[in-house]
Design an enzyme around this catalytic site. Structure first.
Site, mmCIF file in Angstrom:
data_model
loop_
_atom_site.group_PDB
_atom_site.id
_atom_site.type_symbol
_atom_site.label_atom_id
_atom_site.label_comp_id
_atom_site.label_asym_id
_atom_site.label_seq_id
_atom_site.Cartn_x
_atom_site.Cartn_y
_atom_site.Cartn_z
ATOM 1 N N GLU A 1 0.782 2.430 16.177
ATOM 2 C CA GLU A 1 1.075 3.805 15.789
ATOM 3 C C GLU A 1 -0.011 4.726 16.360
ATOM 4 O O GLU A 1 -1.188 4.573 16.052
ATOM 5 C CB GLU A 1 1.083 3.912 14.263
ATOM 6 C CG GLU A 1 1.468 5.280 13.785
ATOM 7 C CD GLU A 1 1.566 5.347 12.267
ATOM 8 O OE1 GLU A 1 0.633 4.881 11.594
ATOM 9 O OE2 GLU A 1 2.572 5.871 11.778
ATOM 10 N N GLU B 1 4.421 3.777 1.094
ATOM 11 C CA GLU B 1 5.092 4.309 2.294
ATOM 12 C C GLU B 1 4.021 4.322 3.368
ATOM 13 O O GLU B 1 3.059 5.078 3.270
ATOM 14 C CB GLU B 1 5.586 5.738 2.069
ATOM 15 C CG GLU B 1 6.507 5.927 0.895
ATOM 16 C CD GLU B 1 7.905 5.436 1.168
ATOM 17 O OE1 GLU B 1 8.197 5.035 2.313
ATOM 18 O OE2 GLU B 1 8.710 5.436 0.229
ATOM 19 N N CYS C 1 4.960 9.771 10.310
ATOM 20 C CA CYS C 1 5.213 8.324 10.205
ATOM 21 C C CYS C 1 6.586 7.968 10.771
ATOM 22 O O CYS C 1 6.823 6.824 11.125
ATOM 23 C CB CYS C 1 5.092 7.884 8.766
ATOM 24 S SG CYS C 1 6.021 8.938 7.657
ATOM 25 N N LYS D 1 -3.707 12.424 -6.126
ATOM 26 C CA LYS D 1 -4.910 12.405 -5.283
ATOM 27 C C LYS D 1 -4.498 12.814 -3.882
ATOM 28 O O LYS D 1 -3.918 12.026 -3.138
ATOM 29 C CB LYS D 1 -5.486 10.982 -5.301
ATOM 30 C CG LYS D 1 -6.956 10.858 -4.947
ATOM 31 C CD LYS D 1 -7.303 11.260 -3.595
ATOM 32 C CE LYS D 1 -7.697 10.455 -2.476
ATOM 33 N NZ LYS D 1 -8.044 11.362 -1.349
HETATM 34 P P1 NAP Z 1 -4.960 7.098 4.927
HETATM 35 O O1 NAP Z 1 -6.291 7.121 5.523
HETATM 36 O O2 NAP Z 1 -4.377 5.808 4.520
HETATM 37 O O3 NAP Z 1 -5.026 8.105 3.698
HETATM 38 C C1 NAP Z 1 -3.948 8.324 2.823
HETATM 39 C C2 NAP Z 1 -4.494 8.668 1.461
HETATM 40 O O4 NAP Z 1 -5.191 7.536 0.928
HETATM 41 C C3 NAP Z 1 -5.498 9.810 1.459
HETATM 42 O O5 NAP Z 1 -5.358 10.557 0.283
HETATM 43 C C4 NAP Z 1 -6.829 9.069 1.445
HETATM 44 O O6 NAP Z 1 -7.894 9.817 0.948
HETATM 45 C C5 NAP Z 1 -6.497 7.919 0.534
HETATM 46 N N1 NAP Z 1 -7.402 6.783 0.642
HETATM 47 C C6 NAP Z 1 -8.195 6.419 1.684
HETATM 48 N N2 NAP Z 1 -8.875 5.297 1.378
HETATM 49 C C7 NAP Z 1 -8.516 4.948 0.124
HETATM 50 C C8 NAP Z 1 -8.868 3.876 -0.745
HETATM 51 N N3 NAP Z 1 -9.730 2.946 -0.395
HETATM 52 N N4 NAP Z 1 -8.282 3.824 -1.958
HETATM 53 C C9 NAP Z 1 -7.398 4.761 -2.339
HETATM 54 N N5 NAP Z 1 -7.028 5.796 -1.564
HETATM 55 C C10 NAP Z 1 -7.568 5.883 -0.344
HETATM 56 O O7 NAP Z 1 -3.874 7.742 5.859
HETATM 57 P P2 NAP Z 1 -4.003 9.106 6.615
HETATM 58 O O8 NAP Z 1 -4.917 8.885 7.753
HETATM 59 O O9 NAP Z 1 -4.336 10.184 5.658
HETATM 60 O O10 NAP Z 1 -2.493 9.338 7.068
HETATM 61 C C11 NAP Z 1 -1.972 8.752 8.200
HETATM 62 C C12 NAP Z 1 -1.184 7.500 7.895
HETATM 63 O O11 NAP Z 1 -0.244 7.701 6.857
HETATM 64 C C13 NAP Z 1 -0.384 7.031 9.082
HETATM 65 O O12 NAP Z 1 -0.541 5.661 9.265
HETATM 66 C C14 NAP Z 1 1.053 7.348 8.695
HETATM 67 O O13 NAP Z 1 2.020 6.575 9.304
HETATM 68 C C15 NAP Z 1 1.039 7.183 7.248
HETATM 69 N N6 NAP Z 1 2.110 7.964 6.633
HETATM 70 C C16 NAP Z 1 3.201 7.319 6.171
HETATM 71 C C17 NAP Z 1 4.249 8.009 5.606
HETATM 72 C C18 NAP Z 1 5.465 7.302 5.079
HETATM 73 O O14 NAP Z 1 6.226 7.899 4.344
HETATM 74 N N7 NAP Z 1 5.692 6.061 5.405
HETATM 75 C C19 NAP Z 1 4.171 9.395 5.484
HETATM 76 C C20 NAP Z 1 3.046 10.032 5.960
HETATM 77 C C21 NAP Z 1 2.007 9.295 6.521
HETATM 78 P P3 NAP Z 1 -8.974 10.500 1.947
HETATM 79 O O15 NAP Z 1 -8.239 11.543 2.691
HETATM 80 O O16 NAP Z 1 -9.980 11.047 1.022
HETATM 81 O O17 NAP Z 1 -9.497 9.421 2.845
#
Ligand code: NAP
Ligand code: MG
Length: 476
Positions: free
Chosen positions: A380, A249, A283, A174
């Site tokens: 963050e 992650e 991240c 996804k």
């Molecule tokens: P996000 O909003 O958590 O989204 C990540 C993924 O989860 C997307 O595919 C999103 O889909 C999906 N998602 C959202 N709500 C969901 C739910 N209720 N159930 C299941 N899946 C759901 O994060 P983001 O804004 O895309 O990315 C930024 C964040 O990711 C930052 O906090 C960053 O630190 C973190 N990150 C961490 C790492 C690591 O390796 N630790 C790497 C990269 C990023 P949609 O796009 O359709 O909402």
């Protein structure tokens, strides 16, 4: 350029949905590239049921050598389509094309690594006290769901898909709504390379709308998630009801620690890109800088000079180092953080302003005068903002470093080997880089302490996370 716009279900790239399609915006032009199908709960069920069938009837019983051949063939296809994939990634999220090329190559390398790892990942024979013959097997789990973010869409997808397939699982991928294109192409290319239908399916669409259905589906055994801590926590709670496996992650607020005995020039010239690369949407971004006071002024001076030299420009140009942010909304979040730092105590030495051009650009900002209680220091930002603070004492500095709820990565700059080891051990973080900023290696485990996550991507550790450990005892 042709864009993949349909769901990839059971080996077929024609899946449409009743849901409204989601536009994919080019952040450099603010214009829509295409509209991509958004999966419904029914699509989730069709995909997961198909994946389970492929798991039971084909993939789990593929001879390991045959599985390795398929993964190597996928890597080859990715390399052959590297330029197309790089362009898709760069257009849809504004990633500088040279970074996109590196990341697509890393994705192919990840498939090669896990193709090779299949024959080197095995159990034990154990001399149990009652005699007989005792041995362990590493068995696949079944259907694994991989949910990935938009900041490094392609490599992070491969970090999950490749080891999960290598271990014999089937995968539902996804992608984030902003970045579905390379994931959809991965599904198609893997099928063309010989992966059985249903072993990898790609469901683009809204996480908020279909996320719960994916996580709760009774046939799903594991959810491997990369994204925000809040969504990760929600997924873990939902998965907890049925004791589903999760690996997470999540976010970070990574420290970059510079001691006075370090190679100051190297530390100060390399540190800007450790936080500003990918427009700070990383991240692992080293967004909290701790610099020993005796070299603080000199360090800040070189850091700012180097920051001013960074090329913020059109992501399509090969020399561009920083492109636009992923969306106007994300830029506003970052500007909101900068607003909180407009007090007499704070000083923005450079950046934080929008260049006068179309696209969601934001110049990288260097911020001094922060207290450890400031939001911009604690939370963050996920954008091009760094806070630099001086320190006098190693112990006090370390307690400030570890006061964060996050613990993903850290950099330490020193030429004192004893200090490098001592501080590396004390920093609460899954990844530590000494005299550099490299956090990620295909061959080494990557993941966080504390609220930065659970479980590990990459290396052999990831394979463990996609298998169940079974013990078999045969009586004498
Ligand atoms: P996000 O909003 O958590 O989204 C990540 C993924 O989860 C997307 O595919 C999103 O889909 C999906 N998602 C959202 N709500 C969901 C739910 N209720 N159930 C299941 N899946 C759901 O994060 P983001 O804004 O895309 O990315 C930024 C964040 O990711 C930052 O906090 C960053 O630190 C973190 N990150 C961490 C790492 C690591 O390796 N630790 C790497 C990269 C990023 P949609 O796009 O359709 O909402
Ligand atoms: Mg999101």
């Amino acid at each position: 350029m042709q864009f993949p716009t349909k769901l990839f279900i059971n080996g077929n790239s024609s899946g449409t949905s009743d849901r409204k399609p989601i536009p994919v915006i080019n952040p450099a032009t603010e214009e829509a590239l295409c509209e991509v199908a958004s999966a419904s709960e029914r699509d989730v069920d069709t995909a997961v049921t198909g994946a389970q069938k492929t798991f039971e009837n084909i993939w789990r019983d593929y001879a390991p050598g045959k599985r390795a051949d398929v993964l190597f063939a996928i890597a080859k296809a990715l390399r052959e389509h590297a330029e197309e994939l790089s362009q898709l990634e760069s257009l849809s999220i504004g990633k500088p094309i040279s970074d996109a090329r590196d990341e697509i190559a890393m994705g192919a390398r990840t498939f090669e690594y896990y193709a090779g790892a299949i024959s080197k990942f095995y159990g034990q024979t154990i001399p149990v006290s009652r005699g007989g013959f005792d041995f362990t097997l590493r068995q696949p789990m079944g259907v694994v769901v991989a949910i990935v973010p938009w900041n490094f869409p392609f490599p992070i997808a491969t970090w999950k898909v490749a080891p999960a397939l290598a271990a014999g699982n089937c995968v539902i991928l996804k992608p984030a709504s902003q970045s579905p294109l390379t994931a959809l192409r991965l599904g198609e290319l893997a099928a063309q390379a010989g992966l059985p239908d249903g072993a990898l399916q790609v469901l683009s669409g809204s996480g908020q709308q279909m996320g719960d259905a994916l996580v709760k589906h009774p046939l799903v055994r594991k959810i491997s998630f990369t994204g925000s801590t809040s969504v990760g926590s929600h997924i873990m709670q939902l998965a907890g009801r049925d004791i589903k496996r999760v690996s997470l992650e999540l976010g970070g607020k990574s420290p970059n620690i510079v001691f006075a005995d370090a190679d100051l020039e190297k530390a100060a010239t390399s540190s800007p890109m450790s936080v500003f690369a990918n427009t700070g949407q990383d991240c692992c971004a080293r967004s909290r800088m701790f610099v020993e006071r005796t070299v603080y002024e000199k360090f800040v001076e070189i850091f700012v000079q180097s920051t001013r030299k960074i090329i913020v420009d059109d992501p399509a140009k090969p020399e561009t180092q920083i492109g636009p942010m992923v969306s106007g909304q994300q830029r506003e979040v970052v500007e909101g953080f900068l607003q909180t730092a407009k007090t007499p105590r704070h000083k923005i030495l450079c950046g934080g302003d929008r260049p006068s051009r179309k696209g969601y650009y934001l110049n990288p900002a260097v911020l001094l005068g922060c207290e450890t209680t400031d939001r911009v220091w604690q939370e963050e930002v996920f954008g091009p903002v760094v806070c630099i603070r001086p320190f006098d004492n190693e112990e006090t500095m370390l307690s400030e470093v570890n006061a964060s709820p996050y613990g993903l990565s850290a950099s330490i700059w020193t030429n004192d080997l004893k200090r490098a080891l001592r501080v590396s051990k004390r920093v609460e973080s899954g990844v530590v880089s000494v005299n550099c900023h490299n956090s990620v290696h295909v061959e080494a485990p990557f993941g966080g302490f504390k609220q930065s996550g659970l479980g590990r991507d990459l290396g052999m550790a990831a394979l463990e996370g996609y298998t169940e450990l079974k013990n078999i005892y045969i009586a004498e």
